[in-house]
Design a protein around this motif. Sequence first.
Motif, PDB file in Angstrom:
ATOM      1  N   GLU A  91      18.319 -52.538   1.897  1.00 46.45           N
ATOM      2  CA  GLU A  91      18.567 -51.272   1.201  1.00 46.45           C
ATOM      3  C   GLU A  91      19.035 -51.490  -0.232  1.00 46.45           C
ATOM      4  O   GLU A  91      18.633 -50.772  -1.143  1.00 46.45           O
ATOM      5  CB  GLU A  91      19.620 -50.449   1.949  1.00 46.45           C
TER       6      GLU A  91
ATOM      7  N   GLU B  18      17.396 -50.058  -3.733  1.00 49.88           N
ATOM      8  CA  GLU B  18      18.150 -49.267  -4.712  1.00 49.88           C
ATOM      9  C   GLU B  18      18.130 -49.929  -6.084  1.00 49.88           C
ATOM     10  O   GLU B  18      17.986 -49.247  -7.100  1.00 49.88           O
ATOM     11  CB  GLU B  18      19.584 -49.056  -4.228  1.00 49.88           C
TER      12      GLU B  18
ATOM     13  N   LYS C 272      13.260 -42.696   1.663  1.00 53.24           N
ATOM     14  CA  LYS C 272      14.298 -42.005   2.424  1.00 53.24           C
ATOM     15  C   LYS C 272      14.478 -42.625   3.816  1.00 53.24           C
ATOM     16  O   LYS C 272      15.598 -42.742   4.307  1.00 53.24           O
ATOM     17  CB  LYS C 272      13.983 -40.521   2.545  1.00 53.24           C
TER      18      LYS C 272
ATOM     19  N   THR D 123      16.263 -46.186   3.172  1.00 54.15           N
ATOM     20  CA  THR D 123      17.630 -46.236   2.651  1.00 54.15           C
ATOM     21  C   THR D 123      18.511 -45.107   3.172  1.00 54.15           C
ATOM     22  O   THR D 123      19.731 -45.189   3.057  1.00 54.15           O
ATOM     23  CB  THR D 123      17.636 -46.159   1.123  1.00 54.15           C
ATOM     24  N   GLY D 124      17.913 -44.054   3.676  1.00 53.90           N
ATOM     25  CA  GLY D 124      18.696 -42.896   4.104  1.00 53.90           C
ATOM     26  C   GLY D 124      18.990 -41.942   2.964  1.00 53.90           C
ATOM     27  O   GLY D 124      19.692 -40.953   3.139  1.00 53.90           O
ATOM     28  N   LYS D 125      18.473 -42.245   1.756  1.00 54.69           N
ATOM     29  CA  LYS D 125      18.693 -41.401   0.578  1.00 54.69           C
ATOM     30  C   LYS D 125      17.377 -41.175  -0.135  1.00 54.69           C
ATOM     31  O   LYS D 125      16.484 -42.030  -0.104  1.00 54.69           O
ATOM     32  CB  LYS D 125      19.652 -42.075  -0.402  1.00 54.69           C
ATOM     33  N   LYS D 126      17.269 -40.025  -0.799  1.00 54.07           N
ATOM     34  CA  LYS D 126      16.102 -39.761  -1.620  1.00 54.07           C
ATOM     35  C   LYS D 126      16.205 -40.553  -2.920  1.00 54.07           C
ATOM     36  O   LYS D 126      17.283 -41.003  -3.299  1.00 54.07           O
ATOM     37  CB  LYS D 126      16.018 -38.276  -1.957  1.00 54.07           C
TER      38      LYS D 126
ATOM     39  N   THR E 146      15.978 -39.384  -5.928  1.00 50.11           N
ATOM     40  CA  THR E 146      16.844 -38.671  -6.872  1.00 50.11           C
ATOM     41  C   THR E 146      18.321 -38.877  -6.546  1.00 50.11           C
ATOM     42  O   THR E 146      19.149 -38.961  -7.451  1.00 50.11           O
ATOM     43  CB  THR E 146      16.518 -37.168  -6.889  1.00 50.11           C
ATOM     44  N   GLU E 147      18.663 -38.986  -5.262  1.00 49.74           N
ATOM     45  CA  GLU E 147      20.058 -39.244  -4.882  1.00 49.74           C
ATOM     46  C   GLU E 147      20.499 -40.637  -5.327  1.00 49.74           C
ATOM     47  O   GLU E 147      21.625 -40.823  -5.793  1.00 49.74           O
ATOM     48  CB  GLU E 147      20.239 -39.104  -3.373  1.00 49.74           C
ATOM     49  N   ILE E 148      19.605 -41.609  -5.198  1.00 48.76           N
ATOM     50  CA  ILE E 148      19.911 -42.972  -5.648  1.00 48.76           C
ATOM     51  C   ILE E 148      20.130 -42.970  -7.158  1.00 48.76           C
ATOM     52  O   ILE E 148      21.065 -43.598  -7.665  1.00 48.76           O
ATOM     53  CB  ILE E 148      18.780 -43.944  -5.253  1.00 48.76           C
TER      54      ILE E 148
ATOM     55  N   GLU F   2      21.120 -40.435  -9.027  1.00 46.71           N
ATOM     56  CA  GLU F   2      22.373 -39.747  -9.336  1.00 46.71           C
ATOM     57  C   GLU F   2      23.577 -40.665  -9.118  1.00 46.71           C
ATOM     58  O   GLU F   2      24.508 -40.675  -9.927  1.00 46.71           O
ATOM     59  CB  GLU F   2      22.530 -38.501  -8.468  1.00 46.71           C
ATOM     60  N   GLU F   3      23.574 -41.416  -8.032  1.00 42.02           N
ATOM     61  CA  GLU F   3      24.683 -42.320  -7.733  1.00 42.02           C
ATOM     62  C   GLU F   3      24.846 -43.403  -8.792  1.00 42.02           C
ATOM     63  O   GLU F   3      25.954 -43.826  -9.090  1.00 42.02           O
ATOM     64  CB  GLU F   3      24.476 -42.990  -6.370  1.00 42.02           C
TER      65      GLU F   3
END
Length: 154
Positions: free
Chosen positions: A30, A34, A68, A71-74, A76-78, A80-81
Amino acid sequence: MARMHTRRRGSSSSDKPVADEPPEWSDVDEDAIEQRVVELAEDGHSPSQIGLKLRDEGVQGTPIPDVKLATGKKVTEILEENDAEGDLPEDLYNLFERAVRLREHMNENPGDHQNKRALQNTQSKIRRLVDYYRGDELDEDFKYTYDVAKEYLE
């Protein structure tokens, strides 16, 4: 769903297959995914382009069919983080590009009434999206004009 600016109905299309976990042949870490997403964003790629590059090129030679699931995230979420997101949402940016392109065409061809209508429809979509994003991803006093759009694209 019906089209926004015509009287026709929308066209149906296939859905993505339902999957709960990534395929076993795509076993990339993961953190590596990222890192690759952030690298591609820093190179200037949009979230949809990042997804296509991960699907086609992959990470360390292994394709990533769905970020998704892996990693469990979209994407765009990656972004943003890691504070690697763009100034504008991708859909609004694409509409800005289209509006500027149509406006330049209209300056060269003032008699092109079909594209004049297309420009009006595009600007209408932009105003609608600006209302949606105002306050969250855009400033409260953001107003769309041709000059603002051109400035964001440069």
